[in-house]
Design an enzyme around this catalytic site. Structure first.
Site, PDB file in Angstrom:
ATOM      1  CD  GLU A   1      33.396  39.568  41.151  1.00 44.21           C
ATOM      2  OE1 GLU A   1      32.181  39.578  41.417  1.00 44.21           O
ATOM      3  OE2 GLU A   1      33.842  39.651  39.987  1.00 44.21           O
TER       4      GLU A   1
ATOM      5  CD  GLU B   1      28.129  39.572  43.670  1.00 42.15           C
ATOM      6  OE1 GLU B   1      27.732  39.589  42.486  1.00 42.15           O
ATOM      7  OE2 GLU B   1      29.275  39.210  43.995  1.00 42.15           O
TER       8      GLU B   1
ATOM      9  CG  ASN C   1      25.265  41.002  40.261  1.00 38.43           C
ATOM     10  OD1 ASN C   1      26.368  41.479  40.018  1.00 38.43           O
ATOM     11  ND2 ASN C   1      25.096  40.017  41.122  1.00 38.43           N
TER      12      ASN C   1
END
Length: 641
Positions: free
Chosen positions: A213, A39, A94
């Site tokens: 997460e 990520e 994101n």
């Protein structure tokens, strides 16, 4: 100038000067800790204050309309850094809900990736649940454009923001991320554990990959794995790191013992692969098509064109959904299943021309495991076993059984029940189970196999995953699938077990079973399937012509012949790579005396390996005792036998 005004001024300058840089946090497989991707997280080093928390400057950037510029910078920098990294790793970025209003988003992602020769099939877009989406139709349009590129679209921070279930039901997500606050609390608070379990179950029922997460402790990772979560990220595996530190993570991942233990594959030349594929697509027997990641048909066989009642020139270049009910969302779900390590299921659909077909879709990847597209194989089952060309495995699928949502339980180190959470069982009955050894509920005929698998799980730490009969409290036994793993203390002793149990609902009734077996017998003489019959103890007694002829060369290479079939079991005739492991599963399934499905890796006729999917149903006498087994193979990842 107020503090906010100063921060706004400095943020504008930082974005303009590209001083906000990407950090990379690994996302790993919980089953073996292998690295799957990263990520991308924005990090801003403020001259006077040090790193500014993202929760402070990201909302401000959204208010100032800077998120598009920031995303573009992060993509370009991350793509450039990842050019020499293994090509199976994905990068997740994101995106705020407000950015889903921009019809240029997909084009910007495509351009940034193309500028750095980075495949868009390795791009994951994570939509943060930080604001309300007021135009679901527009957002759906933008997501469809991203799916066209082969991107994976995820819902981030599930359950913490706005209208989670509305989003899931309206937008074609293929990945779900559980917020860290639920993960950190689940080992201490039962309600949080139930929420996490429910989200995992929801994701899997919708065909979504689920990522946890904020995993910081081993106990959290183990509980997530036991609850069925496949993917995770958090400080337990690695904090977010700058691009300069990623090579260290890659080296550690490459040095894992599991990687060293893998069996090497003999490489095939590009010319040989191209020749084999060309011959398959020329075939008038195999109905197969290849699509790009977005679902556009790039190539189809003559048999596929015939089944779709179309000419080759009318198939190539068109959407696969024009011929069979396969949408971009279907392909996204299959991408998610592949990401979780699951095989794609076979399913039945009706073509645009009205034919009933069995469909198997497999992701196609190159040597670097980068997605190239999808292989779609179809079998006409309109007449269900009355045609010699129909593989009987289509009928036998009904015998694999279905499972319900199941229930959770916890045992202590000695195997005594300490917690049960079954919504279908009264609280009083659940309470009576506390303190009782769980083996007391197992059917006497299943105890030996259950104990053997249990001992193996204790010795190896591997997942305990078996089918057995459990007492339901009213005098009857019901089939269940039980899945758990031991949790070890610092001294190496087992201290607890957290697991799931699912009731198995058999979908094969006796009349249908006989119909299936009749179809099997018919196609034994006339069909081209890899079919077999075995005695009650599992030793082979009869093989179809295709199974005999197709594998005879391999049998001779192993020092045996087709005449040896009656003295061996199927995992020996189609030689299993993991012979011991497959033998254990085969014997346990035979002992269960129910229709079963068994997939395992086999050595093929050309010396390579493929995955064989075996389905079988028992033939019973009047008292219910098994007298024989009828089964069939499907080779799902190899060329023609």
């Amino acid at each position: 100038m107020t503090e906010r005004e100063m921060l706004e001024h400095d943020l504008r300058e930082a974005v303009a000067a590209e001083r906000i840089v990407p950090y990379f946090q690994p996302i790993v497989s919980l089953s073996d800790r292998r690295l799957l991707g990263f990520e991308i997280l924005a990090r801003w080093a403020y001259p006077e204050r040090g790193f500014v928390p993202p929760a402070e400057f990201i909302p401000l950037a959204d208010d100032l309309g800077l998120l598009d510029s920031l995303l573009d910078q992060l993509m370009r920098t991350a793509f450039a850094a990842a050019q020499d990294w293994p090509h199976h790793l994905f990068l997740g970025f994101n995106v705020s809900p407000t950015q889903l209003h921009d019809r240029g988003l997909a084009a910007r992602v495509e351009q940034a990736a193309a500028d750095h020769d980075f495949s868009t099939t390795r791009v994951h877009i994570e939509v943060t649940e930080s604001a309300f989406i007021d135009d679901l139709a527009r957002s759906n349009e933008i997501i469809q454009m991203l799916l066209e590129l082969g991107c994976v679209v995820a819902m981030d921070d599930f359950g913490t923001g706005y209208s989670s279930l509305t989003w899931l039901s309206s937008l074609p997500f293929s990945k779900l991320k559980i917020d860290a606050q639920f993960v950190r609390a689940m080992t201490d608070h039962r309600q949080s554990r139930k929420i996490v379990s429910a989200v995992i179950g929801l994701g899997r029922s919708l065909g979504l990959a689920v990522v946890a997460e904020g995993v910081e402790r081993v106990s959290e990772a183990e509980m997530l794995r036991q609850l069925g979560c496949e993917l995770a990220q958090g400080f337990l595996f690695s904090p977010p790191v700058p691009a300069s530190e990623v090579p260290t993570l890659l080296a550690a991942d490459a040095a894992r013992p599991e990687a060293d233990a893998q069996q090497p594959r003999l490489p095939m030349s590009a010319e040989l692969r191209a020749f084999q594929l060309s011959e398959i697509y020329k075939s008038d027997l195999t109905a197969i098509a290849f699509t790009d990641p977005g679902g556009t048909v790039m190539k189809s066989s003559a048999a596929f064109d015939s089944l779709m009642d179309a000419h080759a020139r009318d198939v190539t270049g068109r959407r696969i959904g024009e011929f069979i009910p396969v949408t971009r969302e279907t392909l996204a779900e299959l991408r998610a299943l592949d990401l979780m390590g699951y095989s794609s299921p076979a399913f039945e659909e009706t073509t645009a021309r009205g034919a009933l077909v069995l469909i198997v879709i497999r992701p196609v990847k190159d040597e670097d495991r980068e997605l190239l597209g999808f292989s779609i194989v179809c079998a006409d089952i309109t007449h269900r076993g009355l045609s010699p060309s129909v593989p009987p495995v289509a009928e036998m699928q009904t015998g694999t059984g279905q499972v319900d949502t199941g229930w959770s339980w916890q045992l202590d180190g000695k195997g005594l029940v300490v917690d049960v959470d079954d919504p279908d069982t009264p609280d009083r009955q659940q309470h009576t189970a506390l303190g009782v050894g769980w083996m007391d509920y197992v059917h006497p005929e299943d105890v030996q196999g259950a104990l053997g698998a249990w001992a193996e799980a204790v010795a190896t730490g591997k997942t305990y995953d078996v089918k057995l009969r459990l007492h339901n409290g009213d005098g009857r036994y019901e089939w269940h699938r039980m899945r758990t793993s031991p949790e070890f203390g610092v001294d190496g002793a087992v201290i607890s077990w957290h697991g799931r149990c699912e009731r198995i609902v058999s979908a094969l009734q006796e009349p249908l079973q006989h119909e299936v077996l009749d179809a099997l017998s018919f196609s034994f003489d006339y069909g081209a399937g890899l079919q077999w019959i075995a005695a009650a103890d599992g030793t082979l007694t009869r093989l179809s012509a295709a199974l005999k002829d197709g594998w005879s060369g391999r049998r001779q290479a192993l020092g045996t012949t087709t005449r040896d079939a009656h003295r061996v079991r199927l995992y020996e005739y189609l030689p299993a790579v993991d012979l011991i492991g497959v033998r254990h599963r085969y014997e346990f399934l035979l002992g269960a005396a129910e229709p079963f499905e068994l997939s395992y890796e086999v050595f093929t006729t050309d010396g390579e390996t493929a995955v064989a999917c075996c389905r079988a149903v028992p033939r019973r006498q009047a008292d219910g005792a098994v007298t024989a087994w009828h089964g069939a193979f499907t080779i799902v990842t190899a060329g023609p036998v």
